[in-house]
Each structure stands twice: as C-alpha cells, then as structure tokens.
Design a protein around this motif. Structure first.
Motif, PDB file in Angstrom:
ATOM      1  N   ASP A 148       1.001  -0.983   0.015  1.00 12.44           N
ATOM      2  CA  ASP A 148       0.094  -0.033   0.084  1.00 12.44           C
ATOM      3  C   ASP A 148       0.879   1.266  -0.182  1.00 12.44           C
ATOM      4  O   ASP A 148       1.369   1.313   0.973  1.00 12.44           O
ATOM      5  CB  ASP A 148      -0.855  -0.183   1.192  1.00 12.44           C
ATOM      6  CG  ASP A 148      -1.753   1.391   1.216  1.00 12.44           C
ATOM      7  OD1 ASP A 148      -1.925   1.917   0.401  1.00 12.44           O
ATOM      8  OD2 ASP A 148      -2.487   1.299   2.353  1.00 12.44           O
ATOM      9  N   ALA A 149       0.976   2.166  -1.192  1.00 12.01           N
ATOM     10  CA  ALA A 149       1.600   3.224  -1.271  1.00 12.01           C
ATOM     11  C   ALA A 149       1.380   4.132   0.034  1.00 12.01           C
ATOM     12  O   ALA A 149       2.431   5.004   0.664  1.00 12.01           O
ATOM     13  CB  ALA A 149       1.572   3.980  -2.653  1.00 12.01           C
ATOM     14  N   GLU A 150       0.227   4.565   0.360  1.00  8.18           N
ATOM     15  CA  GLU A 150      -0.357   5.399   1.395  1.00  8.18           C
ATOM     16  C   GLU A 150       0.347   5.100   2.500  1.00  8.18           C
ATOM     17  O   GLU A 150       0.202   5.863   3.614  1.00  8.18           O
ATOM     18  CB  GLU A 150      -1.781   5.486   1.370  1.00  8.18           C
ATOM     19  CG  GLU A 150      -2.289   6.282   0.327  1.00  8.18           C
ATOM     20  CD  GLU A 150      -3.678   7.038   0.637  1.00  8.18           C
ATOM     21  OE1 GLU A 150      -4.454   6.464   1.478  1.00  8.18           O
ATOM     22  OE2 GLU A 150      -3.869   8.223   0.368  1.00  8.18           O
ATOM     23  N   ASN A 151       0.663   3.892   2.823  1.00  5.36           N
ATOM     24  CA  ASN A 151       1.324   3.287   4.342  1.00  5.36           C
ATOM     25  C   ASN A 151       2.680   3.862   4.340  1.00  5.36           C
ATOM     26  O   ASN A 151       3.378   3.500   5.357  1.00  5.36           O
ATOM     27  CB  ASN A 151       1.268   1.879   4.361  1.00  5.36           C
ATOM     28  CG  ASN A 151       1.142   1.795   6.081  1.00  5.36           C
ATOM     29  OD1 ASN A 151       0.702   2.311   6.698  1.00  5.36           O
ATOM     30  ND2 ASN A 151       1.682   0.483   6.208  1.00  5.36           N
ATOM     31  N   HIS A 152       3.187   4.542   3.052  1.00  5.43           N
ATOM     32  CA  HIS A 152       4.625   4.770   3.224  1.00  5.43           C
ATOM     33  C   HIS A 152       4.748   6.143   2.700  1.00  5.43           C
ATOM     34  O   HIS A 152       5.042   6.384   1.126  1.00  5.43           O
ATOM     35  CB  HIS A 152       5.448   3.810   2.403  1.00  5.43           C
ATOM     36  CG  HIS A 152       5.423   2.467   3.077  1.00  5.43           C
ATOM     37  ND1 HIS A 152       6.098   1.781   3.745  1.00  5.43           N
ATOM     38  CD2 HIS A 152       4.479   1.436   2.600  1.00  5.43           C
ATOM     39  CE1 HIS A 152       6.001   0.695   4.355  1.00  5.43           C
ATOM     40  NE2 HIS A 152       4.901   0.226   3.296  1.00  5.43           N
ATOM     41  N   GLY A 173       2.789   6.415   8.376  1.00  6.00           N
ATOM     42  CA  GLY A 173       1.795   5.446   7.756  1.00  6.00           C
ATOM     43  C   GLY A 173       0.521   6.113   7.542  1.00  6.00           C
ATOM     44  O   GLY A 173       0.320   7.146   7.665  1.00  6.00           O
ATOM     45  N   ARG A 174      -0.296   5.350   6.930  1.00 10.04           N
ATOM     46  CA  ARG A 174      -1.694   5.859   6.506  1.00 10.04           C
ATOM     47  C   ARG A 174      -2.475   6.354   7.570  1.00 10.04           C
ATOM     48  O   ARG A 174      -3.110   7.546   7.010  1.00 10.04           O
ATOM     49  CB  ARG A 174      -2.332   4.373   6.106  1.00 10.04           C
ATOM     50  CG  ARG A 174      -3.960   4.777   5.509  1.00 10.04           C
ATOM     51  CD  ARG A 174      -4.692   3.413   5.284  1.00 10.04           C
ATOM     52  NE  ARG A 174      -4.331   3.123   3.940  1.00 10.04           N
ATOM     53  CZ  ARG A 174      -4.827   3.565   2.873  1.00 10.04           C
ATOM     54  NH1 ARG A 174      -5.839   4.403   3.028  1.00 10.04           N
ATOM     55  NH2 ARG A 174      -4.576   3.118   1.635  1.00 10.04           N
ATOM     56  N   GLY A 175      -2.198   6.083   8.830  1.00 13.22           N
ATOM     57  CA  GLY A 175      -3.105   6.768   9.759  1.00 13.22           C
ATOM     58  C   GLY A 175      -2.756   8.094  10.085  1.00 13.22           C
ATOM     59  O   GLY A 175      -3.326   8.970  10.711  1.00 13.22           O
ATOM     60  N   ALA A 185      -1.508  16.378   4.100  1.00 10.47           N
ATOM     61  CA  ALA A 185      -0.926  16.618   5.513  1.00 10.47           C
ATOM     62  C   ALA A 185      -0.173  15.549   5.769  1.00 10.47           C
ATOM     63  O   ALA A 185      -0.808  14.108   5.446  1.00 10.47           O
ATOM     64  CB  ALA A 185      -2.008  16.812   6.516  1.00 10.47           C
ATOM     65  N   ILE A 186       1.002  15.506   6.090  1.00 13.74           N
ATOM     66  CA  ILE A 186       1.879  14.176   6.443  1.00 13.74           C
ATOM     67  C   ILE A 186       2.412  14.552   7.907  1.00 13.74           C
ATOM     68  O   ILE A 186       3.269  15.330   8.027  1.00 13.74           O
ATOM     69  CB  ILE A 186       3.147  14.274   5.595  1.00 13.74           C
ATOM     70  CG1 ILE A 186       2.832  14.251   4.033  1.00 13.74           C
ATOM     71  CG2 ILE A 186       4.082  12.978   5.844  1.00 13.74           C
ATOM     72  CD1 ILE A 186       3.851  14.423   3.041  1.00 13.74           C
ATOM     73  N   ARG A 398      18.819   7.598   7.961  1.00 10.35           N
ATOM     74  CA  ARG A 398      18.526   8.765   7.426  1.00 10.35           C
ATOM     75  C   ARG A 398      16.991   8.795   7.188  1.00 10.35           C
ATOM     76  O   ARG A 398      16.582   9.864   6.964  1.00 10.35           O
ATOM     77  CB  ARG A 398      19.182   8.966   6.013  1.00 10.35           C
ATOM     78  CG  ARG A 398      20.713   8.850   5.990  1.00 10.35           C
ATOM     79  CD  ARG A 398      21.213  10.242   6.522  1.00 10.35           C
ATOM     80  NE  ARG A 398      21.227  11.048   5.375  1.00 10.35           N
ATOM     81  CZ  ARG A 398      21.374  12.387   5.494  1.00 10.35           C
ATOM     82  NH1 ARG A 398      21.836  12.913   6.591  1.00 10.35           N
ATOM     83  NH2 ARG A 398      21.474  13.281   4.626  1.00 10.35           N
ATOM     84  N   MET A 399      16.164   7.893   7.499  1.00  6.29           N
ATOM     85  CA  MET A 399      14.702   7.931   7.177  1.00  6.29           C
ATOM     86  C   MET A 399      14.080   7.010   8.278  1.00  6.29           C
ATOM     87  O   MET A 399      13.631   6.018   7.867  1.00  6.29           O
ATOM     88  CB  MET A 399      14.357   7.438   5.802  1.00  6.29           C
ATOM     89  CG  MET A 399      15.257   8.028   4.610  1.00  6.29           C
ATOM     90  SD  MET A 399      14.852   6.983   2.976  1.00  6.29           S
ATOM     91  CE  MET A 399      15.973   7.811   2.039  1.00  6.29           C
ATOM     92  N   PRO A 400      14.014   7.798   9.368  1.00  2.05           N
ATOM     93  CA  PRO A 400      13.028   7.176  10.314  1.00  2.05           C
ATOM     94  C   PRO A 400      11.773   6.673  10.115  1.00  2.05           C
ATOM     95  O   PRO A 400      11.231   7.602   9.253  1.00  2.05           O
ATOM     96  CB  PRO A 400      13.292   7.900  11.673  1.00  2.05           C
ATOM     97  CG  PRO A 400      13.480   9.327  11.187  1.00  2.05           C
ATOM     98  CD  PRO A 400      14.410   8.978   9.858  1.00  2.05           C
ATOM     99  N   ARG A 401      11.061   6.124  10.729  1.00  3.18           N
ATOM    100  CA  ARG A 401       9.632   5.820  10.632  1.00  3.18           C
ATOM    101  C   ARG A 401       8.800   5.996  11.787  1.00  3.18           C
ATOM    102  O   ARG A 401       9.338   5.281  12.648  1.00  3.18           O
ATOM    103  CB  ARG A 401       9.238   4.287   9.866  1.00  3.18           C
ATOM    104  CG  ARG A 401       7.876   4.143   9.609  1.00  3.18           C
ATOM    105  CD  ARG A 401       7.684   2.796   8.813  1.00  3.18           C
ATOM    106  NE  ARG A 401       6.388   2.490   8.869  1.00  3.18           N
ATOM    107  CZ  ARG A 401       5.383   3.048   7.828  1.00  3.18           C
ATOM    108  NH1 ARG A 401       5.585   3.447   6.847  1.00  3.18           N
ATOM    109  NH2 ARG A 401       4.117   2.502   8.119  1.00  3.18           N
ATOM    110  N   TRP A 402       7.937   6.706  11.843  1.00  2.00           N
ATOM    111  CA  TRP A 402       7.161   7.018  13.050  1.00  2.00           C
ATOM    112  C   TRP A 402       5.833   6.490  12.861  1.00  2.00           C
ATOM    113  O   TRP A 402       5.192   6.559  11.806  1.00  2.00           O
ATOM    114  CB  TRP A 402       7.214   8.325  13.452  1.00  2.00           C
ATOM    115  CG  TRP A 402       8.222   9.063  13.787  1.00  2.00           C
ATOM    116  CD1 TRP A 402       9.450   8.485  14.202  1.00  2.00           C
ATOM    117  CD2 TRP A 402       8.493  10.325  14.238  1.00  2.00           C
ATOM    118  NE1 TRP A 402      10.583   9.236  14.671  1.00  2.00           N
ATOM    119  CE2 TRP A 402       9.814  10.371  14.687  1.00  2.00           C
ATOM    120  CE3 TRP A 402       7.985  11.529  14.494  1.00  2.00           C
ATOM    121  CZ2 TRP A 402      10.242  11.573  15.349  1.00  2.00           C
ATOM    122  CZ3 TRP A 402       8.406  12.637  14.808  1.00  2.00           C
ATOM    123  CH2 TRP A 402       9.775  12.644  15.247  1.00  2.00           C
TER     124      TRP A 402
END
Length: 402
Positions: A148-152, A173-175, A185-186, A398-402
């Motif tokens: 799912d692209a929107e989850n990234h 992520g998507r939420g 909005a991101i 370099r690219m953390p995920r929250w």
C-alpha cells in the motif's frame, strides 16, 4: 509545432486592499519583485494555461520525434529505441497539483520543489511522497507482496548553506496522513494549493541530530504547465513539470533563515518501483533570463532512451530543444557518477555538492547554457546502488519511520 494557446487563469499577485483584512506581509508581492535577481528579467504577473504543446491524436508521433531531438522513429510502448518522451505524451487537462491522485499498490507519486537564493548562498529541496520511492520500509513491504503506497508517505526537507544545513525525512503510515485535491498533510507538516501558489508548512525533526525544523515555504509560479511526459518505453513512469519557473519564499524559525530566490516545481508518478525500470538518471534545471532549461538523461533496464531537453519561458511556453553537450563531472565522495549538459566547449563547475549519499547526489553547478552563465540545480541517481543490501541497511538511519 503549434504555438501554445496562452489564456490567463488567475492573477499571480492579487490586488491588495487593506479593508479586506489582507496582511501585506502575506501578499505574494512581498517577495516577488517586478524584476527578478537574474539578469533583470521581468517576471510575468499572471498564470498562463499551456495548450497545444503535444498535438492531438494523429500528430503525436511527430511530436515524439521532435522531443527526442530528431530521432528516426517515434518511440513506442516496449520498443527497444523508446525515447524519453513516448508518443502518448499528453496534456493532463489539469493545472492543479492534485494531491488526491490515485496511487496504485507498489506505485508512487511525489511533488518536488527546489530553489536557490538570489545571492547563491542558500538552497532548499522539499519532496512530498505517497509511496516513498527511496524508503527501505516500502521496499521490504513489496517483498511480501503488493504494498500500500499510502502506508509509506514522507516529507523530505533539505536546507543547504553555511550554518543552515538541515535534513529531515520521517516516514509515516496511512493513519498519519490526510489528502484531498488541494492539500496533503503528512504528520504535523502540510502542503496546500490555493489556485495561485503552493504553501508548505514544515514541522519536522532532523537527522542524524534531532533538531527542530520549522518554517514555511511559498512557491509562486509565473505560469503552469499541464503537459506530462512518459519517461520509459512502457509508459509506467510519468513526469509533469507543472511550474518550471517560480519565485520562492523561505522563512524558517528553526533554524533562523529567511531568503528569496528562483525555483522549480514538478510532479512525478508511476505504477511500479523506479528500480524495476531504470538503472540511473541525470537531471538538471538551469534558471535563465528567459525561463528555464531542463535536461533529463535516463538509462532504462530493457531499452535505450534518448535524452530529453526542454526550454520553458515565463509565460509557460514549453518547447523541445537539441540536447546540450554532455560534460563529465567529478565523482562524489561516495563515488556516485555525475554528468551535466551545457554549451560545447564551456566548462561546468561544481559550486557545491549539496547532498552526497551512497546512491544519490544533488549539486549546485555553474555552467554556460545558450551563451548565458547560469546556476544549475542537478541530481544524480543510481538505482543499481539503491538496491544493494548494504545501502538498504543504512537507509533507516537517514529515514526513520514513526
């Protein structure tokens, strides 16, 4: 090639009336002078619609040949001689960024802005991703099946300049996102389009040192372009230089940074991961007195691609030009290969390497283009390197995920 039908769409600088409650500091005129900082050229005070650049059905092959610089045959889907601009290069019929565009599984869309300050001391790039193409998390998800692209999603912000270098690219992520036709909005950051300008509100945390990155970027196009181009023979990857000529306002509280300059705004979207169809590319845009010159050199995995060269003026008129001479540049510290296009016999100088990563480099160049000394924003991308396991293992730092 038919000349474009240029029809005003909206006033770039709205009439200011104090009784309407408009703060003069918020008016685009506050940072867009009548004459820009590059050679005294006049900045057109209107948005213009671009029609007629790609002819209607029946003349598309002719346009494709011209855009490829005079090749013998038009490119076609899957053809081994496929040009960078396929025969279905076409008007999108939309002069809006369309943040709500559909993105398929394993696909992507990104909205890209760059600018250099009028005094040449500072620069910025901002990229908003749905389906972050350089995300290790998205790559790992695709190995398990369609992802799912929107989850990234991510907002990449990079500031350049003495005592002003910052980098942020937090994946969410998507939420944590919301998008519609005019806004995206991101997390705590957002992009908004009001029909005349793009406003980017940035509230991020930098890496590797966790510092606040807070500010606003305003992008005011001199004209808009609705033409999108296929970048590969199978036409799975598309590029729309929606506003190649802009004035950009950069105002940050953290760090304390304020400047104005010429900029660029484009959109890329595709139906498959970049690394599936491309080995590498070299891209550049040069701000000239008459507008901008854009060069795109891509190497596809399964067919040859001819270079693309375009000139766009401040009214939005876009036309193909003969590719300039390819000039090899010094490799980066990570040994990423670089080359750029300029006039024959004219040296190209690396003013500054703005980004130097194992698979990617962004550079500020000085070159001569069509007899004019210009500043060039340039990027080099190696997708072969991007796929290397060691590079994928380094990216989360370099690219953390929250």
């Amino acid at each position: 090639m038919c000349p474009p039908d240029l029809r005003p769409a909206a006033a770039l600088r709205p009439e200011h009336r104090d009784d309407a409650g408009i703060d003069p500091r918020d008016d685009a005129g506050g940072f867009q002078p009548d004459v820009s900082g590059h050679g005294g050229r006049v900045v057109r005070p209107q948005l213009a619609r671009l029609d007629g650049i790609i002819p209607a059905a029946g003349r598309a092959d002719e346009a494709a040949r011209a855009l490829r610089g005079g090749g013998q045959r038009p490119s076609g889907t899957g053809r081994p001689d496929g040009g960078l601009v396929g025969p279905d290069g076409r008007r999108q019929g939309d002069l809006r960024p369309r943040f709500d565009r559909a993105v398929p599984k394993d696909g992507y869309a990104w909205w890209y802005v760059d600018a250099l300050s009028d005094d040449g001391r500072f620069g910025i790039t901002v990229i908003a991703f749905v389906g972050s193409v350089f995300s290790p998390y998205y790559a790992w998800a695709r190995r398990r099946g369609p992802a799912d692209a929107e989850n990234h999603c991510a907002l990449n912000v990079a500031l350049y300049g003495e005592r002003a270098r910052r980098w942020a690219m937090t994946e969410r992520g998507r939420g944590a996102i919301a998008r519609d036709e005019a806004s995206f909005a991101i997390g705590p950051s957002s992009l908004a389009w009001n029909g005349r300008e793009l406003t980017i509100d940035i509230c991020e945390v930098t890496v590797p040192w966790p510092l606040p990155l807070r500010g606003k970027v305003r992008v005011v196009p001199s004209a808009l372009n609705e033409v999108a181009f296929a970048l590969d023979g199978q036409q799975r990857h598309r590029w729309q230089p929606i506003a190649p000529c802009c004035r950009v306002s950069v105002d940050f509280d953290h760090p304390d940074l304020h400047w104005r300059g010429d900029g660029y705004f484009d959109i890329n979207h595709g139906d498959a991961p970049l690394e599936h169809d491309f080995q590498s590319w070299q891209w550049s845009r040069a701000a000239t007195r008459s507008g901008a010159v854009i060069s795109y050199d891509a190497i596809a995995r399964d067919h040859a691609i001819s270079p693309l060269a375009l000139h766009v003026d401040h009214t939005g008129r876009l036309e193909p030009i003969a590719p300039l001479v390819d000039c090899r540049l010094p490799k980066t510290l990570w040994r990423v290969e670089r080359s750029a296009r300029a006039d024959a016999g004219a040296p190209v100088r690396v003013v500054s390497t703005l980004e130097d990563a194992p698979f990617y480099a962004r550079s500020h160049l000085a070159a001569r283009v069509h007899g004019e000394d210009v500043a060039v924003m340039h990027e080099s991308l190696s997708l072969d390197r991007f796929q290397m396991p060691i590079v994928q293992a380094m990216l989360p730092f370099r690219m953390p995920r929250w």
